[in-house]
Design an enzyme around this catalytic site. Structure first.
Site, PDB file in Angstrom:
ATOM      1  N   ASP A 190      -6.621  -3.269  -1.387  1.00 59.08           N
ATOM      2  CA  ASP A 190      -5.877  -2.444  -0.937  1.00 59.08           C
ATOM      3  C   ASP A 190      -4.352  -3.349  -1.401  1.00 59.08           C
ATOM      4  OD1 ASP A 190      -4.583  -0.344   0.383  1.00 59.08           O
ATOM      5  OD2 ASP A 190      -6.271  -0.504   2.045  1.00 59.08           O
ATOM      6  N   ASP A 277      -3.399   8.191   1.571  1.00 63.02           N
ATOM      7  CA  ASP A 277      -4.478   8.409   2.347  1.00 63.02           C
ATOM      8  C   ASP A 277      -4.736  10.047   2.385  1.00 63.02           C
ATOM      9  OD1 ASP A 277      -4.438   5.873   2.282  1.00 63.02           O
ATOM     10  OD2 ASP A 277      -4.888   5.769   4.379  1.00 63.02           O
TER      11      ASP A 277
HETATM   12  C1  GLA Z   1      -5.144   1.708   3.562  1.00 65.25           C
HETATM   13  C2  GLA Z   1      -6.057   2.460   2.618  1.00 65.25           C
HETATM   14  C3  GLA Z   1      -7.049   3.135   3.363  1.00 65.25           C
HETATM   15  C4  GLA Z   1      -7.750   2.288   4.344  1.00 65.25           C
HETATM   16  C5  GLA Z   1      -6.647   1.416   5.213  1.00 65.25           C
HETATM   17  C6  GLA Z   1      -7.185   0.203   6.039  1.00 65.25           C
HETATM   18  O1  GLA Z   1      -4.084   2.795   3.966  1.00 65.25           O
HETATM   19  O2  GLA Z   1      -5.320   3.334   1.896  1.00 65.25           O
HETATM   20  O3  GLA Z   1      -8.048   3.643   2.641  1.00 65.25           O
HETATM   21  O4  GLA Z   1      -8.418   1.015   3.437  1.00 65.25           O
HETATM   22  O5  GLA Z   1      -5.602   0.977   4.416  1.00 65.25           O
HETATM   23  O6  GLA Z   1      -6.161  -0.391   6.769  1.00 65.25           O
END
Ligand code: GLA
Length: 632
Positions: A190, A277
């Protein structure tokens, strides 16, 4: 491979600094496929991840609970193999040794006799079940959860240094630990730590976290340090190669479409998020879908577009919304998206398991040719996606994006089939078969997607249009000199923001990239009024690599596209075979009739298509490789 000038110099000063030598080099034939081939991603990865189901509140029981059902329900046998931990596993980093420490209250099997911690017992267990294991990390020092999660009880504790759990300054140490010592097979990396910790952040001011001068500005490509971000992720892929002598790894890049990653991830990792997301909301699913749907040429075996994990089972895709759940699954399959389940499978109903386990739909996703579906019809209301399969048959998905019923007409030529031959469609959800000629009308329920396996008489009997085989194309240089955000993604209300602010703006770089059957900016391909329904649209000063699987002849009809705006320079088209010049068009100006170009490619493994101007251009014009094809 030489970096593109825009990546080397950043957006603002790309023009002045396009050094003629670098410009010439990157358009020279490479003679070999240059996109990423390391790792174990010949097919889109399939599996499960904890995030959509549990957020940061994960533990061993929850993970193994879903893993057990993956096996007992038969999903594992259908290809779901990776069981991936997302955020929530880390306790802290040992500030003396730098070694990461696991939360043993949540993962009791990680407790070692000598007082240290190890995930080896968990990965051994998953491996013994015939599964693979995935872990989660962060490219900066601090993670998304640390910055944004409200569940403080699941976050790392200790001093500032102990809470720096990300890979930054520890890439080799952590990758070695996760892969060689703990035995993981997959990592998702990430990027919140390189975007969210400016000196002005109150939590930096208060001393909770160390400042990290942001490299990513999600709202502005111009303010993002694209080469620096790319370099950090390249370091990780090199460490993965060092610590996985068998190449059995998956590198999942998670910077949500920022930093122009949709253009360069194909050179660095095995899959890459094309958007922020997903949420279990219909409009958000469309948004994530759209972030990948016009990137077909940027995905191929070894490196896939990732519109984020599946939300089947939750919200608009739950057991009471099976139509939406089928649409979500069908579209991810058609796009060759990684099929990563994001649901607590202990709660799954048989109907939900049936959707995730539809072997015919899974087979589209796992087809070895790796051709992401291409848009054959595109409006805000409905889209038709067509995917060419390795045996020469096709799949077609008819998507109703609206919440009202729709009547749609599919035509044989949208499938690149002849009008006067039989077209047979097998519905992959119901098993029903229909045969028609020329066209057929379908009723789509609200939010329904019909997915068919299709057979018919190919318009191009002797081979394939290049736009039918995006999985064999690498836009090594796509001509973009200044990264721009794509405006064509669905704009919904952001769930975490509501209608505060002034709305959703384009934010994902890659606009103007190479396209199948349309211009780089989504228009009809046309040269001097001659329209092409098949072909590759790309900017001038580009180089496309095309794998040739035994065909003898390359042909196309080329010219400067009618959508060109600069028009100041003629464009010359070149065809190379394994690095040797085979054909050349001569200079073509805007408004000039298209010219045929063809080459004998017998025995050639890699065809390269180069369109170049004599001098570099600030904004290269769109050019058209009309009806570009490989034939016997
Ligand atoms: C980001 C990613 C998600 C998840 C979260 C975890 O938002 O895009 O898919 O992994 O972090 O905190």
């Amino acid at each position: 491979m030489a970096l593109r000038p825009s990546l080397l110099f950043g957006a603002a000063c790309a023009v002045a600094l396009i050094a003629p030598a670098a410009y010439a080099d990157e358009l020279d034939p490479a003679g070999k496929w240059t996109a990423y081939e390391r790792g174990a991603a010949d097919l889109p990865p399939m599996g499960w991840n904890s995030w959509n189901a549990f957020g940061v509140a994960i533990d061993e029981e929850k993970v193994l609970g879903s893993a057990n059902i993956i096996v007992s329900s038969g999903l594992a046998a259908k290809g779901y193999r990776y069981i991936n931990l997302d955020e929530g596993w880390w306790a802290r980093r040992n500030s003396t040794t730098g070694r990461m420490v696991i939360r043993t209250d949540r993962f009791p099997s990680a407790r070692q006799r000598n007082g240290s911690t190890s995930f080896r017992p968990l990965t051994d267990r998953l491996h013994a079940m015939g599964l693979k294991a995935g872990i989660y990390s962060e490219i900066g020092r601090n993670s998304c959860g640390q910055l944004y999660s409200e569940d403080k009880s699941s976050l790392p504790t200790g001093t500032v240094a102990e809470r720096e759990v990300g890979l930054h300054d520890h890439v080799d140490q952590d990758i070695r630990l996760y892969f060689e010592e703990w035995g993981f097979d997959y990592i998702k990396v990430d990027g919140c730590g390189i975007r969210g910790l400016p000196a002005s952040n109150p939590r930096v001011i208060s001393g909770e976290f160390r400042e990290f001068p942001p490299l990513i500005d999600s709202d502005s490509l111009g303010r993002t340090n694209i080469p620096a971000v790319r370099a950090l992720f390249t370091d990780v892929s090199q460490a993965l190669e060092r610590h996985n002598s068998d190449d059995d790894f998956i590198f999942s890049i998670c910077i949500w479409g920022a930093a122009d990653v949709r253009s360069w991830a194909k050179n660095v990792g095995n899959m890459s998020r094309t958007s922020e997301d997903i949420f279990p909301i219909w409009g958000r699913m469309l948004f994530n879908l759209d972030s990948a749907s016009r990137r077909a040429l940027y995905a191929h075996p070894g490196s896939w577009n990732d519109p984020d994990m599946l939300y089947i089972g939750t919200g608009d895709f739950d057991a009471d919304h099976l139509t939406e759940a089928r649409t979500h699954f069908s579209m991810w399959a058609m796009l060759n998206a990684p099929l990563i389940i994001g649901y607590d499978l202990r709660r799954a109903t048989p109907k939900l398991l049936e959707i995730l386990g539809n072997t015919k739909v899974i087979a589209l996703n796992q087809d070895p040719a790796g051709n992401q579906a291409v848009l054959a019809y595109d409006t805000d209301d409905t889209q038709f996606y067509v995917k060419t399969l390795s045996d020469g048959t096709k799949a077609v998905a008819l998507l109703n994006r609206t919440s009202a019923p729709l009547q749609v007409t599919l035509t044989a030529d949208q499938l690149k089939y002849l009008d006067d031959g039989d077209v047979t469609l097998e519905n992959l959800w119901t098993g029903d078969t229909i045969t028609f000629r020329k066209e057929h009308e379908f009723a789509l329920a609200p939010r329904e997607t019909l997915v068919f396996k299709a057979r018919g008489t190919r318009t191009l009997a002797a081979g394939y249009y290049i736009s039918e085989m995006p999985g064999s194309v690498n836009p090594a240089v796509d001509g973009i000199t200044v990264p721009e955000a794509e405006p064509l993604t669905y704009r919904g209300i952001l769930p975490w923001q509501g209608t505060r602010g002034n709305g959703e703006h384009p934010r994902y770089g890659g606009w103007g990239g190479a396209q199948a059957d349309m211009t780089p900016y989504g228009d009809q391909l046309a040269v001097a009024g001659h329209r092409f329904f098949s072909g590759i649209g790309v900017l001038a000063n580009s180089r496309l690599e095309v794998r040739n699987n035994g065909f003898k002849r390359f042909s196309a009809t080329v010219g400067v596209d009618d959508t060109a705006r600069d028009r100041s320079q003629p464009v010359t088209f070149f065809v190379y075979g394994d690095g040797r010049l085979l054909a050349e068009s001569g200079p073509k100006r805007f408004g000039e009739a298209p010219s045929p170009i063809e080459a004998d490619v017998s025995g050639v493994k890699l065809v390269e298509l180069v369109a170049r101007t004599a001098e570099p251009m600030r904004f290269p014009d769109p050019v058209t490789w009309g009806e570009a094809a490989l034939t016997r």
